[in-house]
Motif scaffolding. Structure first.
Motif, PDB file in Angstrom:
ATOM      1  N   PRO B  11       0.827  -1.198   0.000  1.00  0.00           N
ATOM      2  CA  PRO B  11       0.000   0.000   0.000  1.00  0.00           C
ATOM      3  C   PRO B  11       0.864   1.253   0.000  1.00  0.00           C
ATOM      4  N   GLN B 195      -3.942  -1.237  -4.513  1.00  0.00           N
ATOM      5  CA  GLN B 195      -3.156  -0.533  -3.505  1.00  0.00           C
ATOM      6  C   GLN B 195      -1.963   0.258  -4.027  1.00  0.00           C
ATOM      7  N   PRO B 200      -6.877   1.817  -1.248  1.00  0.00           N
ATOM      8  CA  PRO B 200      -6.226   0.936  -0.272  1.00  0.00           C
ATOM      9  C   PRO B 200      -6.238  -0.502  -0.766  1.00  0.00           C
ATOM     10  N   SER B 201      -5.498  -1.366  -0.104  1.00  0.00           N
ATOM     11  CA  SER B 201      -5.519  -2.787  -0.438  1.00  0.00           C
ATOM     12  C   SER B 201      -6.870  -3.388  -0.056  1.00  0.00           C
ATOM     13  N   GLY B 202      -7.175  -4.547  -0.645  1.00  0.00           N
ATOM     14  CA  GLY B 202      -8.416  -5.237  -0.293  1.00  0.00           C
ATOM     15  C   GLY B 202      -9.412  -5.326  -1.425  1.00  0.00           C
ATOM     16  N   ASN B 243     -13.572  -0.439   1.005  1.00  0.00           N
ATOM     17  CA  ASN B 243     -12.495  -0.385   0.017  1.00  0.00           C
ATOM     18  C   ASN B 243     -13.038   0.088  -1.331  1.00  0.00           C
ATOM     19  N   LEU B 246     -13.422   3.871  -1.081  1.00  0.00           N
ATOM     20  CA  LEU B 246     -12.158   4.606  -1.191  1.00  0.00           C
ATOM     21  C   LEU B 246     -11.603   4.537  -2.606  1.00  0.00           C
TER      22      LEU B 246
END
Lengths: 359, 359
Positions: B11, B195, B200-202, B243, B246
């Motif tokens: 990230p 990411q 963000p990651s996920g 996620n 974002l």
């Protein structure tokens, strides 16, 4: 607008202090100059967050030392496939108990990987009961016995732990983990999506006994190998870092509330009040056998279904949101997970009584 | 502490306006009385967020109408398995180009599902070059041709799109998606973890051409079936809702910056400045063939490796963070994705010059 009481089955309400802390730390986590979601997952800040989170979960659930605790992606639904892929261990059969929609989904997916023996089913009572343990047909040659400790759609919950004999007991605890005391030592494996009692969606907790790690079929994807994820401490690839952080904040909140013992007492009070109000009314009805009514998800129907729309609209106007039942069963459903305050349940009961008086 | 310049490979940095908006909306998304992470994924608020996010991505990448756009979990590493599971379509071979660590990982995982023919490899030059297209050995009987458009560890990036003949071209764009113009119509399938350039990651974006959807092997897990996820609009099970939100905010930010055309110009300027500073110095060196140097990840080594520790410590003190190279290659690495401001790159260049003067 003020904060509402959100009765969603998941994703669902989070404790307000968790959201406040996340808000405060959004642009700068404790002087790091970064948001948690910007941090390298291998950097010292995030490693500390991850370690605290994992230790808090181990503490809250009293996880014995011979279990691995994993934080994976793709939801409990991914576990429906990962479990047979990882722990069939060359066997060709697994036993499943069917107590509602989520058991049914787990059974369907497992059927891709092995023969599924339905050890018991509540289908004949439209999933309003849990079949008596004496009637369960468990094959000792099966690889494991799977059940769902709480059914979010049908509102059915186990109040004790079934005896699986020598088989590893596997449990989908997505919707009641951390809401009541449970002895992890009885299980081979438990799993739970976070989005009911632990945080936002996007992370799945898997707690698996050591002897079930390392048995996966050869063509199991690397990210879905319990062994590889355990070895990498759930960082075989980039984890859902911000989701881990929010899970961690929620665990910290739960510890501050007194942990599982204290929250269980509150959950019992909340559920008892709501079921009492339903049972005392002539407008509302919950169909589930009182011996296995869920503390987390309370489905109910109105005696006159033509009132459903007015009920939902007026509830929404009073800040009581997402009370419609799952589209597969209709009616109403109040999900009252850990983060739902007692005041929210009381507000719902008051509204229901007022609605009954005026309709 | 003030916000820092974070050169993490992922990230990684997010645009400050994205974080500010997320902060502001944390407890109450636009008068809903809920955080986005508390919303039912099937409720009207979140459905609107999801639709906007998807449409923005389609617009930014000019995705043709005959592609499905999916938002999945478990990272690009999950795609390493999902791609062969979904699109081998009964064939027994796939072609892969090896340009570094991430290609290597994709090749290893694909080997569980089919014979992998390495069509070309940069291994003999320690992944500092991309083999000339004329030398690629692509088998027309293979199911697809896979390559990695940017290698985050080795800092190697494709500047054009390889010709796959009649084979579906499959690309891991995790670390350069939305950083430069690309014609999606050339591809059978592209995928990217969020990411680096998207949030963000996920969450993992998968964009797959219609004719490659519905070909999965019978025992493919439901959540990893492109067909089932496409049919459910990526909500076969609960998605990573926050996620997605974002990711959506980041896409809105990118649109406001002028979209991919404008960000590509900025990325070219940033990368050119940094490579120029490295090439002009006698302390720093980047080993990659200038024809395929990455605009996103700039690895470099110091002529005297005993200075590495001092370099990293002094950089950190000046708010230039996470500059250590990947543990597999050592040295330094500056990841300068979309959200890294030009001022961040300039601050790094200034620091590097000053460090060189004083050591």
């Amino acid at each position: 607008m003020a904060r509402i009481y959100n009765f969603s089955a998941g994703p669902s309400m989070l404790p307000e202090p968790v959201l406040q802390q996340a808000q405060q730390e959004m642009l700068d986590w404790r002087g790091s100059g970064m948001s948690v979601m910007e941090m390298s997952h291998r950097g010292p800040h995030f490693m500390a967050i991850a370690e605290q989170m994992k230790n808090d979960l181990i503490e809250l659930l009293a996880v014995p030392a011979n279990y691995r605790v994993l934080f994976l992606q793709a939801g409990a639904s991914a576990q429906f496939a990962m479990i047979p892929q990882n722990i069939l261990n060359g066997k060709t059969k697994a036993c499943y108990v069917n107590t509602g929609a989520w058991s049914t989904a787990a059974i369907k997916e497992a059927g891709k990987y092995c023969e599924v023996q339905v050890a018991a089913s509540g289908e004949s009572t439209a999933f309003t009961t849990i079949p008596a343990y004496a009637d369960w047909r468990v094959d000792p040659a099966a690889a494991y016995l799977h059940y769902t400790s709480n059914e979010t759609i049908h509102g059915v919950e186990f109040n004790d732990i079934p005896d699986a004999g020598d088989l590893p007991l596997v449990c989908d605890m997505s919707s009641n983990i951390l809401s009541r005391r449970v002895d992890i030592g009885h299980y081979g494996l438990i799993y739970a999506g976070a989005q009911k009692n632990m945080g936002p969606s996007g992370v799945t907790v898997v707690i698996v006994r050591d002897d079930l790690v390392g048995l996966e079929a050869k063509n199991t994807p690397a990210v879905f190998s319990y062994a590889q994820q355990a070895k990498a401490d759930s960082m075989l690839n980039t984890p859902a870092t911000y989701n881990w952080y929010l899970l961690g904040l929620t665990l910290q909140w739960l510890k501050g509330e007194g942990g599982v013992v204290a929250i269980e007492q509150r959950n019992i009070r909340k559920a008892n009040k709501l079921y009492q109000a339903i049972d005392d009314s002539s407008l509302y009805r919950n169909p589930v056998d009182p011996a296995c009514r869920s503390r987390m998800n309370v489905p109910f129907v109105l005696a006159d279904a033509t009132l459903d729309k007015a009920f939902l609209e007026q509830a929404e106007q009073q800040g009581l949101s997402t009370l419609a039942g799952h589209r597969s069963v209709g009616g109403m459903r109040a999900s009252i997970y850990n983060a739902m305050p007692e005041a929210g349940v009381e507000a719902l009961i008051e509204f229901m009584a007022e609605f009954e008086r005026t309709h």
